[in-house]
Design an enzyme around this catalytic site. Structure first.
Site, PDB file in Angstrom:
ATOM      1  CG  HIS A 277      -1.793  -1.075   1.157  1.00  0.00           C
ATOM      2  ND1 HIS A 277      -2.425  -1.691   2.150  1.00  0.00           N
ATOM      3  CD2 HIS A 277      -2.719  -1.317   0.160  1.00  0.00           C
ATOM      4  CE1 HIS A 277      -3.564  -2.239   2.021  1.00  0.00           C
ATOM      5  NE2 HIS A 277      -3.734  -2.430   0.295  1.00  0.00           N
TER       6      HIS A 277
ATOM      7  CE1 TYR B 100       6.172   2.621   7.386  1.00  0.00           C
ATOM      8  CE2 TYR B 100       4.215   2.749   8.716  1.00  0.00           C
ATOM      9  CZ  TYR B 100       5.259   3.306   8.204  1.00  0.00           C
ATOM     10  OH  TYR B 100       5.828   4.652   8.651  1.00  0.00           O
ATOM     11  CG  HIS B 101      -0.234  -2.328   4.754  1.00  0.00           C
ATOM     12  ND1 HIS B 101      -1.295  -1.610   4.755  1.00  0.00           N
ATOM     13  CD2 HIS B 101       0.157  -2.331   6.175  1.00  0.00           C
ATOM     14  CE1 HIS B 101      -1.632  -1.125   6.104  1.00  0.00           C
ATOM     15  NE2 HIS B 101      -0.973  -1.682   6.882  1.00  0.00           N
ATOM     16  N   PRO B 102       3.580  -4.825   2.908  1.00  0.00           N
ATOM     17  CG  PRO B 102       5.677  -5.459   3.157  1.00  0.00           C
ATOM     18  CD  PRO B 102       4.657  -4.482   3.997  1.00  0.00           C
TER      19      PRO B 102
END
Length: 530
Positions: free
Chosen positions: A291, A464-466
């Site tokens: 994101h 921070y959403h890999p």
């Protein structure tokens, strides 16, 4: 000899360690590269601002230069401590929506539809509001309403309603769209990480061994069956063996890295690093999604934001008054979900996080004065990146090629522009009249399309959403099957955010915990191709 070896004591790994060691006959080894979660700022929610520059508990990763973001190398913080990123995140408890999981199932991830996963969300949750058809109240993970929030967060909610967004008191309820305060993974005003929720209750079990400071280096095999892990522990090279399964829960960056270091991945690329391919799985490291987020900042009057808070008062209220006051704030207190004019379906395609403080460069760049920040991210990016090896050294950080805004049709850039426009529409509402100061980022309110594009390329960052780098499915690029077993091998699974085929509509911690709850049941009942 252990029955199970779990690599990574992050969000998923702590769940697995707890659930698998419930059977006293099972010997479980949990390896974590970082230290124990003893830092008091981990447990004090507002202490997350103090953890930003703590490299002891953060992998401190950077992307390669991003072509569509002015060649910048974006900082990717990832937790390197018991609890992983659940020990350093903003604690927002968001599951996504039913259509996210139904999409997974329709694409070949059998057993991962909304009806399939909801019971596992409920199993893990202990919601302070009590049990319902959509919430659990008896699980290990405490989910609570904030004990404290800033008046600016109320102003954001009121302004968003004035801009046409509905109020929503439960983003995990009957509908996700709308604005409100986030529920958070906290227990009695303290962070409830996966280490607190799952690992701490299991630490006294004689059949569970937890090693911190243990950096995994390579898997070991007997034929096509995983048999153990080589790792470095406090300077000593060691090996541990598993009689049943090895489970990778090292996250969306390090799980594919460890597979590739072990000869599992795109064969030609592995040979380029002098690694003999064991299984040619071209999807390992691919399908990377994240994101991308853009922040709109404005100044405000002194005395209301968190920028220059009285630290002594915060500490007094928190530590001496029963974890009260601003110390219990998760900082990103309010937010919401909305559909932009570009939304292709009924799901939200924009998420907001409101911070009653000025946040630039993840809080690493302190700005003078007082202000507030509105994050907005595009929830369903079309761009795909890749994790690649830098070399064959396990100590080298992998190459992170996020490929932000890299889709051919320009949809992701258009979405980021929509994010900025929607943010500014909210912040210009009357609810902010008493608080509103001069603009900070963007510096002007009258940007044309070209200037708006330049602002995004200069300032957009990860939120921070890999996910997705060991995607589940049965297609040619799938890395694991729907039971999370690595294709072409036996006794090896991946259980973490890397297996998600696509991003969910929101934060990824709650879905990762659910994945691990679901997987633990399978691990105990469905053999890993024995």
């Amino acid at each position: 000899m252990y029955d199970y070896i779990i690599v990574g004591a992050g969000s998923a790994g702590c769940v697995l360690a707890n659930r698998l060691s419930e059977d006293p006959r099972c010997r479980v080894l949990l390896l974590e590269a970082g230290p124990r979660d003893r830092n008091p700022f981990i447990h004090m929610p507002a202490g997350l601002a103090r953890l930003v520059n703590n490299r002891r508990i953060n992998w401190n990763l950077y992307t390669e230069p991003e072509p569509a973001l002015d060649g910048r190398r974006l900082w990717w913080p990832r937790g390197k401590v018991l609890g992983g990123s659940s020990s350093i995140n903003a604690m927002c408890y968001v599951r996504g929506v039913a259509a996210d999981y139904d999409g997974w199932a329709a694409a070949g991830a059998t057993g991962w539809s909304w009806d399939d996963v909801l019971p596992w969300f409920l199993r893990g949750e202990a919601n302070s509001r009590g049990a319902s058809a959509l919430h659990g109240d008896a699980g290990p993970l405490s989910v609570s309403d904030l004990r404290h929030h800033n008046p600016l967060s109320d102003a954001f909610i009121d302004a968003a309603v004035q801009a046409g967004h509905p109020r929503n008191d439960d983003f995990n309820g009957a509908g996700q769209l709308g604005v409100g305060l986030y529920q958070v993974t906290q227990r009695d005003g303290a962070r409830c990480s996966s280490a607190t929720a799952y690992l701490r209750p299991a630490r006294g079990r004689a059949n569970l061994t937890v090693l911190t400071g243990a950096q995994a280096r390579m898997l070991s095999f007997q034929g096509d069956a995983a048999r153990g892990i080589y790792f470095r522990h406090h300077g000593e090279h060691r090996h541990a063996s598993a009689s049943t399964e090895v489970i990778l829960s090292a996250g969306a960056i390090h799980s594919p890295q460890l597979l590739m270091l072990s000869g599992i991945g795109p064969a030609q690329r592995l040979r380029g690093h002098g690694i003999t391919p064991r299984v040619d799985l071209p999807g390992v490291g691919g399908n990377l999604q994240d994101h991308l987020d853009i922040c709109t900042l404005r100044h405000t009057q002194p005395g209301v934001s968190h920028d220059r808070s009285n630290q002594a008062r915060i500490a007094f209220d928190y530590f001496l008054r029963g974890r009260r006051g601003a110390g219990s704030s998760n900082i990103a207190e309010a937010g919401g979900f909305a559909r932009s004019p570009l939304a292709p379906d009924a799901r939200a395609d924009v998420q907001f996080h409101f911070v009653p403080a000025m946040l630039d460069d993840h809080g690493r760049h302190r700005l003078a004065g007082d202000g507030y920040t509105l994050h907005a991210c595009a929830l369903h990016p079309r761009s795909r990146g890749r994790i690649q090896l830098r070399d064959a050294d396990p100590a080298s950080p992998p190459r992170i090629e996020a490929n932000y805004l890299g889709d051919a049709d320009g949809h992701d850039l258009a979405m980021m522009k929509a994010c900025v426009r929607m943010s500014r529409e909210i912040l210009r509402q009357p609810a902010f009249d008493r608080w509103r100061g001069a603009p900070i980022f963007p510096r002007r309110d009258d940007l044309d399309d070209a200037a708006l594009t330049a602002f995004i390329r200069a300032k957009a960052e990860t939120i921070y959403h890999p996910v997705g780098t060991c995607a589940m499915g049965q297609h040619a690029d799938a890395v694991v099957d729907p039971q999370l077993r690595v294709h072409g091998l036996r006794r090896l699974r991946v259980v973490d955010a890397s297996v998600m085929p696509t991003l969910v509509s929101g934060n990824t911690n709650a879905p990762t915990l659910m994945l691990a709850e679901r997987a633990a049941d399978w691990i105990r009942t469905v053999p890993a191709q024995t």
